[in-house]
Design a protein around this motif. Structure first.
Motif, PDB file in Angstrom:
ATOM      1  N   ALA A 152       0.819  -1.219   0.000  1.00  0.00           N
ATOM      2  CA  ALA A 152       0.000   0.000   0.000  1.00  0.00           C
ATOM      3  C   ALA A 152       0.848   1.262   0.000  1.00  0.00           C
ATOM      4  CB  ALA A 152      -0.941  -0.001   1.204  1.00  0.00           C
ATOM      5  N   LEU A 153       2.115   1.113   0.382  1.00  0.00           N
ATOM      6  CA  LEU A 153       3.022   2.267   0.390  1.00  0.00           C
ATOM      7  C   LEU A 153       3.178   2.893  -0.994  1.00  0.00           C
ATOM      8  CD1 LEU A 153       5.029   3.923   2.168  1.00  0.00           C
ATOM      9  CD2 LEU A 153       6.774   2.248   1.534  1.00  0.00           C
ATOM     10  N   VAL A 154       2.943   2.112  -2.051  1.00  0.00           N
ATOM     11  CA  VAL A 154       3.120   2.650  -3.409  1.00  0.00           C
ATOM     12  C   VAL A 154       2.175   3.819  -3.685  1.00  0.00           C
ATOM     13  CG1 VAL A 154       3.956   0.440  -4.279  1.00  0.00           C
ATOM     14  CG2 VAL A 154       1.529   1.025  -4.538  1.00  0.00           C
ATOM     15  N   GLU A 155       1.129   3.933  -2.879  1.00  0.00           N
ATOM     16  CA  GLU A 155       0.186   5.044  -3.061  1.00  0.00           C
ATOM     17  C   GLU A 155       0.850   6.405  -2.910  1.00  0.00           C
ATOM     18  OE1 GLU A 155      -3.100   4.464  -0.367  1.00  0.00           O
ATOM     19  OE2 GLU A 155      -3.299   2.348  -0.897  1.00  0.00           O
ATOM     20  N   VAL A 156       1.978   6.463  -2.198  1.00  0.00           N
ATOM     21  CA  VAL A 156       2.643   7.756  -1.959  1.00  0.00           C
ATOM     22  C   VAL A 156       4.006   7.842  -2.643  1.00  0.00           C
ATOM     23  CG1 VAL A 156       1.437   8.091   0.230  1.00  0.00           C
ATOM     24  CG2 VAL A 156       3.691   6.987   0.227  1.00  0.00           C
ATOM     25  N   LEU A 157       4.296   6.922  -3.565  1.00  0.00           N
ATOM     26  CA  LEU A 157       5.596   6.923  -4.237  1.00  0.00           C
ATOM     27  C   LEU A 157       5.465   7.423  -5.670  1.00  0.00           C
ATOM     28  CD1 LEU A 157       7.002   3.483  -3.000  1.00  0.00           C
ATOM     29  CD2 LEU A 157       7.364   5.759  -2.026  1.00  0.00           C
ATOM     30  N   PRO A 158       6.251   8.438  -6.042  1.00  0.00           N
ATOM     31  CA  PRO A 158       6.169   8.975  -7.406  1.00  0.00           C
ATOM     32  C   PRO A 158       6.712   8.005  -8.449  1.00  0.00           C
ATOM     33  CG  PRO A 158       7.947  10.033  -6.198  1.00  0.00           C
ATOM     34  CD  PRO A 158       7.208   9.178  -5.200  1.00  0.00           C
ATOM     35  N   GLU A 159       6.249   8.137  -9.658  1.00  0.00           N
ATOM     36  CA  GLU A 159       6.668   7.257 -10.752  1.00  0.00           C
ATOM     37  C   GLU A 159       8.168   7.363 -10.992  1.00  0.00           C
ATOM     38  OE1 GLU A 159       5.595   6.363 -15.461  1.00  0.00           O
ATOM     39  OE2 GLU A 159       4.452   7.847 -14.316  1.00  0.00           O
ATOM     40  N   GLY A 160       8.799   6.195 -11.162  1.00  0.00           N
ATOM     41  CA  GLY A 160      10.219   6.146 -11.495  1.00  0.00           C
ATOM     42  C   GLY A 160      11.160   6.528 -10.373  1.00  0.00           C
ATOM     43  N   ALA A 161      10.671   6.575  -9.153  1.00  0.00           N
ATOM     44  CA  ALA A 161      11.499   7.022  -8.027  1.00  0.00           C
ATOM     45  C   ALA A 161      12.550   5.985  -7.646  1.00  0.00           C
ATOM     46  CB  ALA A 161      10.612   7.324  -6.822  1.00  0.00           C
ATOM     47  N   THR A 162      13.648   6.489  -7.079  1.00  0.00           N
ATOM     48  CA  THR A 162      14.616   5.622  -6.416  1.00  0.00           C
ATOM     49  C   THR A 162      14.211   5.543  -4.954  1.00  0.00           C
ATOM     50  OG1 THR A 162      16.090   7.520  -6.023  1.00  0.00           O
ATOM     51  CG2 THR A 162      16.492   6.172  -7.992  1.00  0.00           C
ATOM     52  N   VAL A 163      14.131   4.319  -4.437  1.00  0.00           N
ATOM     53  CA  VAL A 163      13.589   4.088  -3.093  1.00  0.00           C
ATOM     54  C   VAL A 163      14.544   3.213  -2.296  1.00  0.00           C
ATOM     55  CG1 VAL A 163      11.654   3.147  -1.770  1.00  0.00           C
ATOM     56  CG2 VAL A 163      11.243   4.198  -4.009  1.00  0.00           C
ATOM     57  N   ALA A 164      14.819   3.601  -1.052  1.00  0.00           N
ATOM     58  CA  ALA A 164      15.581   2.749  -0.140  1.00  0.00           C
ATOM     59  C   ALA A 164      14.675   2.299   0.988  1.00  0.00           C
ATOM     60  CB  ALA A 164      16.788   3.490   0.417  1.00  0.00           C
ATOM     61  N   ASP A 165      14.815   1.049   1.375  1.00  0.00           N
ATOM     62  CA  ASP A 165      14.077   0.475   2.507  1.00  0.00           C
ATOM     63  C   ASP A 165      15.110   0.119   3.556  1.00  0.00           C
ATOM     64  OD1 ASP A 165      12.461  -0.949   4.254  1.00  0.00           O
ATOM     65  OD2 ASP A 165      12.386  -2.740   2.986  1.00  0.00           O
ATOM     66  N   ILE A 166      15.170   0.885   4.660  1.00  0.00           N
ATOM     67  CA  ILE A 166      16.192   0.617   5.671  1.00  0.00           C
ATOM     68  C   ILE A 166      15.661  -0.323   6.745  1.00  0.00           C
ATOM     69  CG2 ILE A 166      17.231   2.867   5.207  1.00  0.00           C
ATOM     70  CD1 ILE A 166      16.313   3.666   8.082  1.00  0.00           C
ATOM     71  N   GLY A 167      16.559  -1.166   7.262  1.00  0.00           N
ATOM     72  CA  GLY A 167      16.140  -2.188   8.214  1.00  0.00           C
ATOM     73  C   GLY A 167      15.138  -3.119   7.589  1.00  0.00           C
ATOM     74  N   SER A 168      15.445  -3.563   6.371  1.00  0.00           N
ATOM     75  CA  SER A 168      14.460  -4.275   5.547  1.00  0.00           C
ATOM     76  C   SER A 168      14.015  -5.612   6.127  1.00  0.00           C
ATOM     77  CB  SER A 168      15.025  -4.483   4.140  1.00  0.00           C
ATOM     78  OG  SER A 168      14.031  -4.922   3.257  1.00  0.00           O
ATOM     79  N   GLY A 169      14.838  -6.240   6.951  1.00  0.00           N
ATOM     80  CA  GLY A 169      14.442  -7.508   7.569  1.00  0.00           C
ATOM     81  C   GLY A 169      14.196  -8.599   6.554  1.00  0.00           C
ATOM     82  N   ALA A 170      12.963  -9.067   6.488  1.00  0.00           N
ATOM     83  CA  ALA A 170      12.592 -10.106   5.522  1.00  0.00           C
ATOM     84  C   ALA A 170      12.104  -9.502   4.203  1.00  0.00           C
ATOM     85  CB  ALA A 170      11.515 -11.007   6.116  1.00  0.00           C
ATOM     86  N   GLY A 171      12.316  -8.177   4.045  1.00  0.00           N
ATOM     87  CA  GLY A 171      11.952  -7.529   2.786  1.00  0.00           C
ATOM     88  C   GLY A 171      10.697  -6.699   2.834  1.00  0.00           C
ATOM     89  N   LEU A 172      10.279  -6.325   4.039  1.00  0.00           N
ATOM     90  CA  LEU A 172       9.058  -5.543   4.203  1.00  0.00           C
ATOM     91  C   LEU A 172       9.393  -4.126   4.659  1.00  0.00           C
ATOM     92  CD1 LEU A 172       7.225  -8.384   6.134  1.00  0.00           C
ATOM     93  CD2 LEU A 172       6.637  -7.634   3.823  1.00  0.00           C
ATOM     94  N   PRO A 173       8.969  -3.120   3.921  1.00  0.00           N
ATOM     95  CA  PRO A 173       8.026  -3.137   2.799  1.00  0.00           C
ATOM     96  C   PRO A 173       8.655  -3.238   1.407  1.00  0.00           C
ATOM     97  CG  PRO A 173       8.408  -0.876   3.443  1.00  0.00           C
ATOM     98  CD  PRO A 173       9.229  -1.730   4.385  1.00  0.00           C
ATOM     99  N   GLY A 174       9.993  -3.267   1.327  1.00  0.00           N
ATOM    100  CA  GLY A 174      10.661  -3.090   0.045  1.00  0.00           C
ATOM    101  C   GLY A 174      10.294  -4.062  -1.057  1.00  0.00           C
ATOM    102  N   ILE A 175      10.213  -5.360  -0.753  1.00  0.00           N
ATOM    103  CA  ILE A 175       9.936  -6.337  -1.811  1.00  0.00           C
ATOM    104  C   ILE A 175       8.507  -6.224  -2.336  1.00  0.00           C
ATOM    105  CG2 ILE A 175       9.716  -8.804  -2.301  1.00  0.00           C
ATOM    106  CD1 ILE A 175      12.317  -9.242  -0.799  1.00  0.00           C
ATOM    107  N   PRO A 176       7.471  -6.145  -1.485  1.00  0.00           N
ATOM    108  CA  PRO A 176       6.134  -5.926  -2.035  1.00  0.00           C
ATOM    109  C   PRO A 176       6.033  -4.647  -2.872  1.00  0.00           C
ATOM    110  CG  PRO A 176       5.952  -6.672   0.220  1.00  0.00           C
ATOM    111  CD  PRO A 176       7.412  -6.399  -0.018  1.00  0.00           C
ATOM    112  N   VAL A 177       6.724  -3.599  -2.443  1.00  0.00           N
ATOM    113  CA  VAL A 177       6.736  -2.346  -3.212  1.00  0.00           C
ATOM    114  C   VAL A 177       7.358  -2.569  -4.585  1.00  0.00           C
ATOM    115  CG1 VAL A 177       7.881  -0.089  -3.341  1.00  0.00           C
ATOM    116  CG2 VAL A 177       6.657  -0.746  -1.265  1.00  0.00           C
ATOM    117  N   ALA A 178       8.476  -3.280  -4.616  1.00  0.00           N
ATOM    118  CA  ALA A 178       9.163  -3.533  -5.888  1.00  0.00           C
ATOM    119  C   ALA A 178       8.356  -4.429  -6.813  1.00  0.00           C
ATOM    120  CB  ALA A 178      10.533  -4.156  -5.620  1.00  0.00           C
ATOM    121  N   ILE A 179       7.607  -5.378  -6.246  1.00  0.00           N
ATOM    122  CA  ILE A 179       6.749  -6.245  -7.058  1.00  0.00           C
ATOM    123  C   ILE A 179       5.597  -5.435  -7.646  1.00  0.00           C
ATOM    124  CG2 ILE A 179       5.167  -8.208  -7.030  1.00  0.00           C
ATOM    125  CD1 ILE A 179       6.945  -9.442  -4.831  1.00  0.00           C
TER     126      ILE A 179
END
Length: 222
Positions: A67-94
């Motif tokens: 759901a975080l993608v709702e606030v991410l601009p198109e084509g943005a570079t995004v870092a997910d810190i303390g990613s753990g098991a990939g949350l939220p970064g992997i669902p965002v990337a998918i």
């Protein structure tokens, strides 16, 4: 991949919210399902996700993160810190293959897991960096981002100190928080300003997919 999906401790099947999954991930829904499999069958065994979280993986973790993608601009570079098991970064990337996502995580066993997932899902818009966001070597390797996000990592003030140095001027720190977000903003205002944080607002996300109510604190980098 197991055909019947993960099983709860009592033997009951965990139902997939198919409509929400296909709405959020579209043609990449099968990648989200594969990631769910990795979390349910591997992350639990390797101590990255508690077994009791398995029935909640779709709602509380995967869809909630996407759901975080709702606030991410198109084509943005995004870092997910303390990613753990990939949350939220992997669902965002998918959900958003137009985004370039960097997963930053200090623990070796977690970065190993993350790289295995990225390779298995062939996510060519994701890279994994081992280290802490506040380390100079990590900041040098990672570079600066349009958006830096995190989920359940630290109190807002401390998070701003770690995160905002990785954000481009005019970019945004987007911290996934619960309903106490306004209180955190008021409490940690001085620390946010010290870290060069400017305008702050709170946005609720995930309402359309009926996920757990979630809020994003957005802080613009001065």
């Amino acid at each position: 991949m197991a055909e019947d999906g993960p099983v709860q401790d009592d033997g009951a099947q965990v139902a997939e919210p198919t409509t929400a999954v296909e709405s959020v991930f579209g043609s990449r829904a099968d990648l989200a399902r594969r990631y769910h499999y990795w979390l349910a069958e591997h992350a639990t065994v390797r101590g990255l996700i508690g077994p009791r979280e398995v029935p909640k993986l779709w709602d509380r973790h995967i869809l909630n993160s996407a759901a975080l993608v709702e606030v991410l601009p198109e084509g943005a570079t995004v870092a997910d810190i303390g990613s753990g098991a990939g949350l939220p970064g992997i669902p965002v990337a998918i959900a958003r293959p137009d985004l370039l996502v960097t997963l930053i995580e200090p623990l070796q066993r977690r970065t190993t897991f993350l790289q295995e997932v990225v390779d298995d899902l062939a996510l060519d818009n994701v890279r994994v960096i081992r280290g802490r966001a506040e380390e100079p070597s990590v900041r040098k390797e990672a570079g600066l981002f349009d958006v830096v996000t995190s989920r359940a990592v630290a109190p807002l003030g401390k998070l701003a100190g770690w995160t905002l140095p990785l954000v481009k001027t005019g970019g945004v720190m987007a911290a996934v928080k619960g309903s106490s977000a306004p209180e955190e903003i008021e409490r940690d205002g001085k620390l946010i300003r010290k870290a060069k944080g400017g305008t702050v607002d709170v946005v609720q996300i995930g309402e359309e997919t009926d996920t757990t109510p979630t809020y994003v604190v957005r802080i613009v980098k001065n």
